[in-house]
Design a protein around this motif. Structure first.
Motif, PDB file in Angstrom:
ATOM      1  N   LEU A 273       0.760  -1.190   0.086  1.00  0.00           N
ATOM      2  CA  LEU A 273      -0.110  -0.007  -0.215  1.00  0.00           C
ATOM      3  C   LEU A 273       0.922   1.223   0.060  1.00  0.00           C
ATOM      4  CD1 LEU A 273      -2.620   1.414   0.196  1.00  0.00           C
ATOM      5  CD2 LEU A 273      -2.854   1.124   2.400  1.00  0.00           C
ATOM      6  N   MET A 274       2.013   1.404   0.711  1.00  0.00           N
ATOM      7  CA  MET A 274       2.637   2.294   0.955  1.00  0.00           C
ATOM      8  C   MET A 274       3.563   2.647  -0.240  1.00  0.00           C
ATOM      9  SD  MET A 274       4.397   2.114   4.656  1.00  0.00           S
ATOM     10  CE  MET A 274       3.383   2.182   6.159  1.00  0.00           C
ATOM     11  N   ARG A 275       3.829   1.602  -1.073  1.00  0.00           N
ATOM     12  CA  ARG A 275       4.343   1.564  -2.482  1.00  0.00           C
ATOM     13  C   ARG A 275       3.464   2.236  -3.434  1.00  0.00           C
ATOM     14  NH1 ARG A 275       8.783  -2.902  -3.701  1.00  0.00           N
ATOM     15  NH2 ARG A 275       8.788  -1.864  -5.927  1.00  0.00           N
ATOM     16  N   GLU A 276       2.201   2.007  -3.381  1.00  0.00           N
ATOM     17  CA  GLU A 276       1.305   2.383  -4.307  1.00  0.00           C
ATOM     18  C   GLU A 276       0.928   3.895  -4.107  1.00  0.00           C
ATOM     19  OE1 GLU A 276      -3.386   1.727  -4.480  1.00  0.00           O
ATOM     20  OE2 GLU A 276      -2.212  -0.119  -4.596  1.00  0.00           O
ATOM     21  N   GLN A 277       0.966   4.314  -2.791  1.00  0.00           N
ATOM     22  CA  GLN A 277       0.984   5.698  -2.184  1.00  0.00           C
ATOM     23  C   GLN A 277       1.818   6.512  -2.832  1.00  0.00           C
ATOM     24  OE1 GLN A 277      -1.784   4.862   1.857  1.00  0.00           O
ATOM     25  NE2 GLN A 277       0.403   5.280   1.926  1.00  0.00           N
ATOM     26  N   ASP A 278       2.895   5.995  -2.795  1.00  0.00           N
ATOM     27  CA  ASP A 278       4.249   6.668  -3.374  1.00  0.00           C
ATOM     28  C   ASP A 278       4.558   7.922  -2.374  1.00  0.00           C
ATOM     29  OD1 ASP A 278       6.510   6.676  -4.646  1.00  0.00           O
ATOM     30  OD2 ASP A 278       5.485   8.161  -6.270  1.00  0.00           O
ATOM     31  N   ARG A 279       4.577   7.806  -0.956  1.00  0.00           N
ATOM     32  CA  ARG A 279       4.787   8.856  -0.186  1.00  0.00           C
ATOM     33  C   ARG A 279       5.369   8.502   0.842  1.00  0.00           C
ATOM     34  NH1 ARG A 279      -1.079   9.048   1.017  1.00  0.00           N
ATOM     35  NH2 ARG A 279      -1.643   8.326   3.092  1.00  0.00           N
ATOM     36  N   GLY A 280       5.978   7.095   0.708  1.00  0.00           N
ATOM     37  CA  GLY A 280       6.895   6.787   1.894  1.00  0.00           C
ATOM     38  C   GLY A 280       5.879   6.088   3.149  1.00  0.00           C
ATOM     39  N   GLY A 281       6.732   5.957   4.018  1.00  0.00           N
ATOM     40  CA  GLY A 281       5.985   5.471   5.294  1.00  0.00           C
ATOM     41  C   GLY A 281       6.883   4.742   6.258  1.00  0.00           C
ATOM     42  N   SER A 282       6.378   4.731   7.589  1.00  0.00           N
ATOM     43  CA  SER A 282       7.038   3.848   8.624  1.00  0.00           C
ATOM     44  C   SER A 282       6.479   2.881   9.324  1.00  0.00           C
ATOM     45  CB  SER A 282       7.533   5.009   9.675  1.00  0.00           C
ATOM     46  OG  SER A 282       8.379   4.435  10.727  1.00  0.00           O
ATOM     47  N   ILE A 283       7.066   1.646   9.365  1.00  0.00           N
ATOM     48  CA  ILE A 283       6.647   0.322   9.988  1.00  0.00           C
ATOM     49  C   ILE A 283       7.337   0.108  11.278  1.00  0.00           C
ATOM     50  CG2 ILE A 283       6.249  -2.058   9.503  1.00  0.00           C
ATOM     51  CD1 ILE A 283       5.744  -1.335   6.537  1.00  0.00           C
TER      52      ILE A 283
ATOM     53  N   ALA B 293      13.471   0.297   1.086  1.00  0.00           N
ATOM     54  CA  ALA B 293      14.127   1.585   1.746  1.00  0.00           C
ATOM     55  C   ALA B 293      14.311   2.751   0.163  1.00  0.00           C
ATOM     56  CB  ALA B 293      15.412   1.469   2.008  1.00  0.00           C
ATOM     57  N   PHE B 294      14.377   2.249  -0.967  1.00  0.00           N
ATOM     58  CA  PHE B 294      14.328   3.072  -1.946  1.00  0.00           C
ATOM     59  C   PHE B 294      12.927   3.556  -2.077  1.00  0.00           C
ATOM     60  CE2 PHE B 294      12.386  -0.432  -3.912  1.00  0.00           C
ATOM     61  CZ  PHE B 294      11.741  -0.036  -5.009  1.00  0.00           C
ATOM     62  N   LYS B 295      11.960   3.675  -1.746  1.00  0.00           N
ATOM     63  CA  LYS B 295      10.732   4.056  -1.704  1.00  0.00           C
ATOM     64  C   LYS B 295      10.395   4.666  -0.588  1.00  0.00           C
ATOM     65  CE  LYS B 295       7.775   3.334  -4.676  1.00  0.00           C
ATOM     66  NZ  LYS B 295       7.680   4.165  -5.935  1.00  0.00           N
ATOM     67  N   ASN B 296      11.604   5.080   0.053  1.00  0.00           N
ATOM     68  CA  ASN B 296      11.360   5.985   1.469  1.00  0.00           C
ATOM     69  C   ASN B 296      10.194   5.263   2.632  1.00  0.00           C
ATOM     70  OD1 ASN B 296      12.168   7.912   3.217  1.00  0.00           O
ATOM     71  ND2 ASN B 296      10.167   9.126   2.599  1.00  0.00           N
ATOM     72  N   ILE B 297      10.354   3.891   2.756  1.00  0.00           N
ATOM     73  CA  ILE B 297       9.576   3.234   3.394  1.00  0.00           C
ATOM     74  C   ILE B 297      10.626   2.595   4.387  1.00  0.00           C
ATOM     75  CG2 ILE B 297       8.173   0.954   4.027  1.00  0.00           C
ATOM     76  CD1 ILE B 297       7.242   1.480   0.947  1.00  0.00           C
ATOM     77  N   ARG B 298      10.486   3.102   5.876  1.00  0.00           N
ATOM     78  CA  ARG B 298      11.470   2.744   6.764  1.00  0.00           C
ATOM     79  C   ARG B 298      10.870   1.478   7.684  1.00  0.00           C
ATOM     80  NH1 ARG B 298      12.283   5.933  10.260  1.00  0.00           N
ATOM     81  NH2 ARG B 298      10.153   7.141  10.158  1.00  0.00           N
ATOM     82  N   ILE B 299      11.738   0.562   7.924  1.00  0.00           N
ATOM     83  CA  ILE B 299      11.094  -0.576   8.984  1.00  0.00           C
ATOM     84  C   ILE B 299      12.013  -0.632   9.963  1.00  0.00           C
ATOM     85  CG2 ILE B 299      10.448  -2.912   9.053  1.00  0.00           C
ATOM     86  CD1 ILE B 299      10.153  -2.840   5.926  1.00  0.00           C
ATOM     87  N   ASN B 300      11.594  -0.517  11.374  1.00  0.00           N
ATOM     88  CA  ASN B 300      12.659  -0.690  12.329  1.00  0.00           C
ATOM     89  C   ASN B 300      11.688  -1.696  13.399  1.00  0.00           C
ATOM     90  OD1 ASN B 300      14.744   1.301  11.995  1.00  0.00           O
ATOM     91  ND2 ASN B 300      12.859   2.453  11.494  1.00  0.00           N
ATOM     92  N   ALA B 301      12.292  -2.316  14.264  1.00  0.00           N
ATOM     93  CA  ALA B 301      11.756  -3.164  15.175  1.00  0.00           C
ATOM     94  C   ALA B 301      12.158  -2.721  16.650  1.00  0.00           C
ATOM     95  CB  ALA B 301      12.366  -4.561  15.102  1.00  0.00           C
ATOM     96  N   ILE B 302      11.415  -2.878  17.559  1.00  0.00           N
ATOM     97  CA  ILE B 302      11.494  -2.777  19.098  1.00  0.00           C
ATOM     98  C   ILE B 302      11.617  -4.118  19.948  1.00  0.00           C
ATOM     99  CG2 ILE B 302      10.582  -0.438  19.044  1.00  0.00           C
ATOM    100  CD1 ILE B 302       8.131  -1.571  20.572  1.00  0.00           C
TER     101      ILE B 302
END
Length: 272
Positions: A152-162, A199-208
């Motif tokens: 969904l975030m790639r389709e929106q093309d505005r990045g995102g954070s997971i 990452a190239f789509k400005n989608i960041r994924i981090n874990a806690i």
């Protein structure tokens, strides 16, 4: 300890727990839409409050319909929050969660894979079903969330954070939790792998990796077990749900714009 909040700075509008952790930054997430699984109570609900108090609108997924209804009301009603009964083990159900966010609030900017269960037993006594159930909810559920959210975030093309919720037990292992520890360790590897893919789509994924946190589950432990865990924590106390939520807020926001593929331990120094 209490989860009540008091102003940390009367000029900034930032709120803080009594132990000093920032729980919200008003306006930080204005215009953002977040999805949080397992968010009708406990840690997930604390995360939802932190994001909503910082300006986001939130869709919560949970298995408990009654708790969802109460949580939506507590968060501010249908203008601010929505809820979906969701078994994260089902890709179709997770897709419905994303569709609800898109149809109700216009998309998804933040996704938190938080849903989880425990089925504790030593490996001698643990059944295949107990193992499979935990792996299905934690590991498969996180994979489902990543698959749906990144698409969904790639389709929106505005990045995102997971943000993926692992556990300190995924680092050190807990006796009686071979299923849980394996799943939580797997979430770390999954976080690092998928973060490299998007990452190239400005989608960041981090874990806690939360440690010993004051929740209904830990409160039910015998006192000698609580005392034993507290003795291993350099800060000398359990964490509060709001302290976990504040880290999720940081990772969800632009404050962490150059972080991806990371793992943050929220453990008071335990197991460092």
């Amino acid at each position: 300890m209490t989860d009540s909040t008091t102003p940390a700075n009367s000029d900034s509008g930032i709120t803080a727990t009594e132990v000093g952790g920032i729980t919200a930054v008003p306006g930080l997430l204005t215009g953002k839409v977040a999805v949080i699984t397992g968010a009708a109570q406990g840690l997930g609900l604390a995360m939802a409050h932190s994001l909503v108090d910082s300006g986001a609108r939130v869709v919560i997924g949970d298995m408990n319909a009654e708790a969802i209804e109460a949580a939506v009301s507590e968060l501010g009603g249908s203008d601010i929050a929505a809820g979906v009964v969701c078994n994260v083990s089902s890709l179709e159900a997770v897709q419905e969660l994303a569709d609800t966010a898109a149809n109700t609030f216009g998309g998804v900017d933040i996704w938190v894979n938080n849903a989880g269960i425990t089925r504790d037993a030593t490996i001698r006594k643990m059944t295949e079903q107990q193992f499979d159930d935990v792996i299905s909810v934690h590991l498969r559920g996180t994979w489902n969330g990543l698959k749906v959210a990144t698409a969904l975030m790639r389709e929106q093309d505005r990045g995102g954070s997971i943000v993926n919720v692992s556990s300190i037990s995924g680092k050190v292992g807990n006796a009686g939790q071979s299923n849980y520890s394996a799943a939580k360790a797997g979430i770390v590897g999954m976080t690092k792998a998928v973060s490299k893919e998007v990452a190239f789509k400005n989608i960041r994924i981090n874990a806690i990796q939360p440690g010993f946190i004051n929740t209904a589950m830990t409160a039910a432990m015998p006192q000698h077990a609580i005392d034993s865990k507290l003795a291993d924590i350099p800060l000398g106390r359990a964490g509060e749900p709001e302290e976990v939520a504040s880290v999720v807020l940081f990772l969800a926001s632009g404050l962490s714009s150059y972080l991806t593929g990371t793992v943050t331990e929220i453990s008071g120094g335990r197991h460092i």
